[in-house]
Design an enzyme around this catalytic site. Structure first.
Site, PDB file in Angstrom:
ATOM      1  N   LYS A 144      18.066 101.163  38.268  1.00 42.40           N
ATOM      2  CA  LYS A 144      17.886 102.020  39.444  1.00 42.40           C
ATOM      3  C   LYS A 144      19.193 102.070  40.249  1.00 42.40           C
ATOM      4  O   LYS A 144      19.659 103.137  40.614  1.00 42.40           O
ATOM      5  CB  LYS A 144      16.735 101.453  40.277  1.00 42.40           C
ATOM      6  CG  LYS A 144      16.335 102.300  41.436  1.00 42.40           C
ATOM      7  CD  LYS A 144      15.086 101.739  42.092  1.00 42.40           C
ATOM      8  CE  LYS A 144      15.005 102.225  43.516  1.00 42.40           C
ATOM      9  NZ  LYS A 144      13.929 101.596  44.273  1.00 42.40           N
ATOM     10  N   GLU A 184      24.187  92.071  35.478  1.00 40.27           N
ATOM     11  CA  GLU A 184      23.744  91.721  34.122  1.00 40.27           C
ATOM     12  C   GLU A 184      23.687  92.977  33.245  1.00 40.27           C
ATOM     13  O   GLU A 184      24.186  92.996  32.110  1.00 40.27           O
ATOM     14  CB  GLU A 184      22.340  91.083  34.147  1.00 40.27           C
ATOM     15  CG  GLU A 184      22.255  89.745  34.844  1.00 40.27           C
ATOM     16  CD  GLU A 184      22.052  89.852  36.349  1.00 40.27           C
ATOM     17  OE1 GLU A 184      22.375  90.914  36.946  1.00 40.27           O
ATOM     18  OE2 GLU A 184      21.580  88.869  36.940  1.00 40.27           O
ATOM     19  N   GLY A 240      11.588  98.868  41.735  1.00 43.83           N
ATOM     20  CA  GLY A 240      11.900  98.481  40.357  1.00 43.83           C
ATOM     21  C   GLY A 240      10.682  97.958  39.603  1.00 43.83           C
ATOM     22  O   GLY A 240      10.400  98.377  38.482  1.00 43.83           O
ATOM     23  N   ARG A 241       9.937  97.044  40.223  1.00 46.82           N
ATOM     24  CA  ARG A 241       8.805  96.428  39.510  1.00 46.82           C
ATOM     25  C   ARG A 241       7.596  97.343  39.415  1.00 46.82           C
ATOM     26  O   ARG A 241       6.576  96.978  38.835  1.00 46.82           O
ATOM     27  CB  ARG A 241       8.460  95.073  40.134  1.00 46.82           C
ATOM     28  CG  ARG A 241       8.190  95.093  41.620  1.00 46.82           C
ATOM     29  CD  ARG A 241       8.131  93.677  42.200  1.00 46.82           C
ATOM     30  NE  ARG A 241       8.026  93.697  43.653  1.00 46.82           N
ATOM     31  CZ  ARG A 241       9.041  93.790  44.495  1.00 46.82           C
ATOM     32  NH1 ARG A 241      10.277  93.883  44.024  1.00 46.82           N
ATOM     33  NH2 ARG A 241       8.852  93.782  45.798  1.00 46.82           N
ATOM     34  N   GLU A 252       7.727  88.488  43.046  1.00 49.34           N
ATOM     35  CA  GLU A 252       8.810  89.179  43.763  1.00 49.34           C
ATOM     36  C   GLU A 252       8.229  89.935  44.955  1.00 49.34           C
ATOM     37  O   GLU A 252       8.897  90.131  45.961  1.00 49.34           O
ATOM     38  CB  GLU A 252       9.559  90.136  42.821  1.00 49.34           C
ATOM     39  CG  GLU A 252      10.925  90.558  43.364  1.00 49.34           C
ATOM     40  CD  GLU A 252      11.808  91.246  42.337  1.00 49.34           C
ATOM     41  OE1 GLU A 252      12.731  90.619  41.804  1.00 49.34           O
ATOM     42  OE2 GLU A 252      11.573  92.438  42.063  1.00 49.34           O
ATOM     43  N   HIS A 307      -4.913  75.935  23.020  1.00 46.68           N
ATOM     44  CA  HIS A 307      -4.312  74.834  22.269  1.00 46.68           C
ATOM     45  C   HIS A 307      -3.025  74.358  22.931  1.00 46.68           C
ATOM     46  O   HIS A 307      -2.239  73.641  22.316  1.00 46.68           O
ATOM     47  CB  HIS A 307      -4.040  75.278  20.827  1.00 46.68           C
ATOM     48  CG  HIS A 307      -5.303  75.588  20.084  1.00 46.68           C
ATOM     49  ND1 HIS A 307      -5.972  74.640  19.334  1.00 46.68           N
ATOM     50  CD2 HIS A 307      -6.053  76.720  20.027  1.00 46.68           C
ATOM     51  CE1 HIS A 307      -7.060  75.192  18.811  1.00 46.68           C
ATOM     52  NE2 HIS A 307      -7.136  76.441  19.227  1.00 46.68           N
ATOM     53  N   LYS A 343      22.688  86.195  43.879  1.00 44.48           N
ATOM     54  CA  LYS A 343      23.595  87.180  43.252  1.00 44.48           C
ATOM     55  C   LYS A 343      24.993  87.055  43.862  1.00 44.48           C
ATOM     56  O   LYS A 343      25.997  87.076  43.148  1.00 44.48           O
ATOM     57  CB  LYS A 343      23.083  88.608  43.489  1.00 44.48           C
ATOM     58  CG  LYS A 343      21.874  88.996  42.681  1.00 44.48           C
ATOM     59  CD  LYS A 343      21.550  90.477  42.918  1.00 44.48           C
ATOM     60  CE  LYS A 343      20.171  90.835  42.395  1.00 44.48           C
ATOM     61  NZ  LYS A 343      19.724  92.166  42.777  1.00 44.48           N
TER      62      LYS A 343
HETATM   63  O1  F6P Z   1      17.208  91.376  41.329  1.00 42.54           O
HETATM   64  C1  F6P Z   1      15.952  91.895  41.410  1.00 42.54           C
HETATM   65  C2  F6P Z   1      15.939  93.365  41.121  1.00 42.54           C
HETATM   66  O2  F6P Z   1      16.447  94.078  42.187  1.00 42.54           O
HETATM   67  C3  F6P Z   1      14.528  93.818  40.783  1.00 42.54           C
HETATM   68  O3  F6P Z   1      13.755  94.102  41.877  1.00 42.54           O
HETATM   69  C4  F6P Z   1      14.793  94.989  39.888  1.00 42.54           C
HETATM   70  O4  F6P Z   1      13.672  95.306  39.144  1.00 42.54           O
HETATM   71  C5  F6P Z   1      15.950  94.460  39.068  1.00 42.54           C
HETATM   72  O5  F6P Z   1      16.702  93.685  39.975  1.00 42.54           O
HETATM   73  C6  F6P Z   1      16.802  95.484  38.386  1.00 42.54           C
HETATM   74  O6  F6P Z   1      17.398  96.362  39.269  1.00 42.54           O
HETATM   75  P1  F6P Z   1      18.103  97.691  38.764  1.00 42.54           P
HETATM   76  O7  F6P Z   1      17.066  98.548  38.142  1.00 42.54           O
HETATM   77  O8  F6P Z   1      18.703  98.307  39.991  1.00 42.54           O
HETATM   78  O9  F6P Z   1      19.160  97.300  37.763  1.00 42.54           O
END
Ligand code: F6P
Length: 503
Positions: free
Chosen positions: A200, A206, A260-261, A346, A377, A489
């Site tokens: 987003k 990452e 995002g979630r 979150e 199990h 971060k």
């Molecule tokens: O670090 C958490 C977060 O902001 C989440 O809420 C989100 O889903 C994820 O990182 C990824 O964010 P993006 O879609 O901006 O890469």
């Protein structure tokens, strides 16, 4: 208009619940069932293909009515209306919360409709083999590059709906661990692989590091002009996407009113759409919309997300349960719990209330679990004989997809056996060996669904989304921001420069 800001502990209902808790805290569900044979019949909700049994909880009719009074007193009804109205209820980020608008076909926003059409045409071209890679061959593999909501939801649904999938192989790269990237790439051919970068913000380190390494790998055997045939972006940051080298035509939008979630319903779900085809994807959205309508319109006493949410608050805030387990009896739902962990934790892991005050009561539950019967199990020992109270959601499907009757009967026999054993234990039995005694009285909900389909999965996911929202309203917190992830971060960025200097 903003969300109500009522401290739940100051309400009349909460005070009555505290008193009531003192009276019922040692209640035994075994007695409740013995005294009241109609309990299971009363404490259930039948809705579409869902049957929700919540009778196996440490509650009486009075508990339930006090909990529902609490929901009224904190103005849950108004909050639900406000969310669906598009008001900026994510106040700390000044955003509306409208993931529900992504699946409302009766009232679709033009930009959502356009995007769905673009997803439809794109996925059809990929599936039918009309979209060719740089060597002229059709695409065989898709790699979703993203993390958090840009990974967990699409990954969970792709896995859950594997039965409905086509020939495309879908892979997910999320961890910045280079070994994760390399393990994925080593199975792939450059000329038949499509990369979908889902971010987003398009600034998530990452994802950007992974996307750049993958681009380098791609350019090791292909040329820059070939990027157009192999790289797609889903983002609300078109400039950063352009800088990365992805064209406008290959970019799918996201909107600031979708968190995002909560984004698997948007173009963030493009990998799902490619995996199962657009029609199934639309069914997923429609299933979620059905649950939205149920949530919005049905009175609280018959409202599945509301009931699940107030029960969870009962255990969290009165019994002081630290966690809840979710155990789906379907291997397809293998990735459901990690997905829920982001959705729940979150959203509701917050210690400041909507008035900006520090909170003196418990919020956010810890969610954990895994698929039945595997979990039996592994960790069920603790559920049966441990010292902690862990409310459980059992999820099961009446029909299996491959009609493997013998397996399915055994699977479901186990689900029903577990909830019975957890409830009754060896409570009224003669015990010869103390180590083989079970107290029972362990709470559980059972969510029984006719069959795992895109439609029913959509409803199930939306059910948990709304449960999370209701809990946030009850706890007077902002469920739709996630400031808590920022500090780490920032420190990682500082650490990176000092580590790089040393190398
Ligand atoms: O670090 C958490 C977060 O902001 C989440 O809420 C989100 O889903 C994820 O990182 C990824 O964010 P993006 O879609 O901006 O890469």
């Amino acid at each position: 208009m903003s969300l109500p800001t009522i401290n739940p502990t100051q309400t009349k209902a909460w005070k009555l619940l505290e008193k009531h808790f003192q009276q019922v805290k040692n209640i035994k569900m075994q007695h409740l069932f013995a005294k009241d044979p109609s309990r299971a019949d009363r404490m259930k909700i039948s809705w579409n293909d869902f049957y929700v049994d919540f009778s196996k909880n440490r509650i009486t009719d009075e508990t339930l009515s006090l909990l529902l009074n609490l929901a009224e007193e904190v103005k849950l009804k108004e909050a639900i209306k406000l969310q669906f109205s598009g008001a900026k209820i994510n106040q700390t980020e000044d955003r509306a919360v409208l993931h529900t608008a992504l699946r409302d076909f009766s009232n679709m926003r033009p930009e959502v409709e356009r995007t769905l059409q673009k997803m439809k045409h794109f996925s059809e071209a990929i599936i039918q083999g009309d979209w060719k890679g740089y060597s002229g061959k059709p695409i065989t593999d898709i790699v979703n590059i993203g993390i958090g909501g840009s990974d967990l939801g699409p990954k969970m649904v792709t896995e859950a709906l594997k039965y409905y999938k086509n020939h495309l192989q879908i892979h997910f790269v999320s961890n910045v661990d280079g070994d994760h990237v390399m393990e994925t790439l080593k199975k792939l051919n450059r000329d038949t692989t499509l990369f979908i970068i889902v971010s987003k913000s398009f600034t998530t380190q990452e994802t950007i590091i992974n996307a750049n390494s993958i681009k380098d790998w791609f350019l090791n055997g292909a040329s820059a002009q070939d990027i157009d045939k192999h790289f797609i972006a889903v983002s609300r940051n078109p400039n950063a996407v352009k800088d990365f080298g992805i064209s406008d035509e290959n970019t799918f939008p996201m909107w600031d009113w979708v968190g995002g979630r909560f984004s698997l319903w948007s173009a963030a779900g493009l990998s799902i759409c490619c995996s199962i085809g657009y029609d199934h994807f639309e069914e997923l959205l429609k299933g979620a919309h059905k649950m939205d309508t149920h949530f919005k319109e049905v009175k609280f006493s018959e409202n599945i997300p509301v009931i699940l949410a107030v029960l969870s608050v009962w255990y969290n805030n009165f019994y002081r349960a630290e966690s809840e387990a979710v155990v789906p009896y379907s291997q397809y739902l293998d990735k459901f719990v990690p997905y829920l962990q982001q959705l729940v934790m979150e959203s509701n892991g917050k210690n400041i209330d909507r008035n900006g005050n520090e909170i003196k009561y418990q919020t956010g539950t810890i969610v954990w679990g895994s698929t039945g019967v595997n979990a039996q199990h592994a960790f069920f020992q603790l559920l049966h004989q441990g010292t902690k109270i862990v409310p459980i959601d059992f999820i099961g499907f009446s029909e299996s997809l491959y009609d493997a009757k013998k397996h399915h009967s055994f699977l479901m026999a186990n689900l029903f056996a577990q909830k019975e054993a957890l409830l009754y234990g060896t409570f009224d039995k003669e015990i010869e060996n103390i180590f083989n005694s079970y107290n029972g009285n362990n709470p559980s909900n059972t969510i029984l669904i006719k069959k795992l389909t895109p439609n029913s999965l959509g409803s199930l996911i939306a059910m948990y989304e709304h449960k999370v929202f209701v809990q946030g309203i009850l706890w007077n917190i902002f469920s739709y921001d996630q400031w808590g992830v920022e500090l780490g971060k920032r420190i990682a960025k500082e650490n990176l420069s000092s580590i790089e200097k040393k190398n």
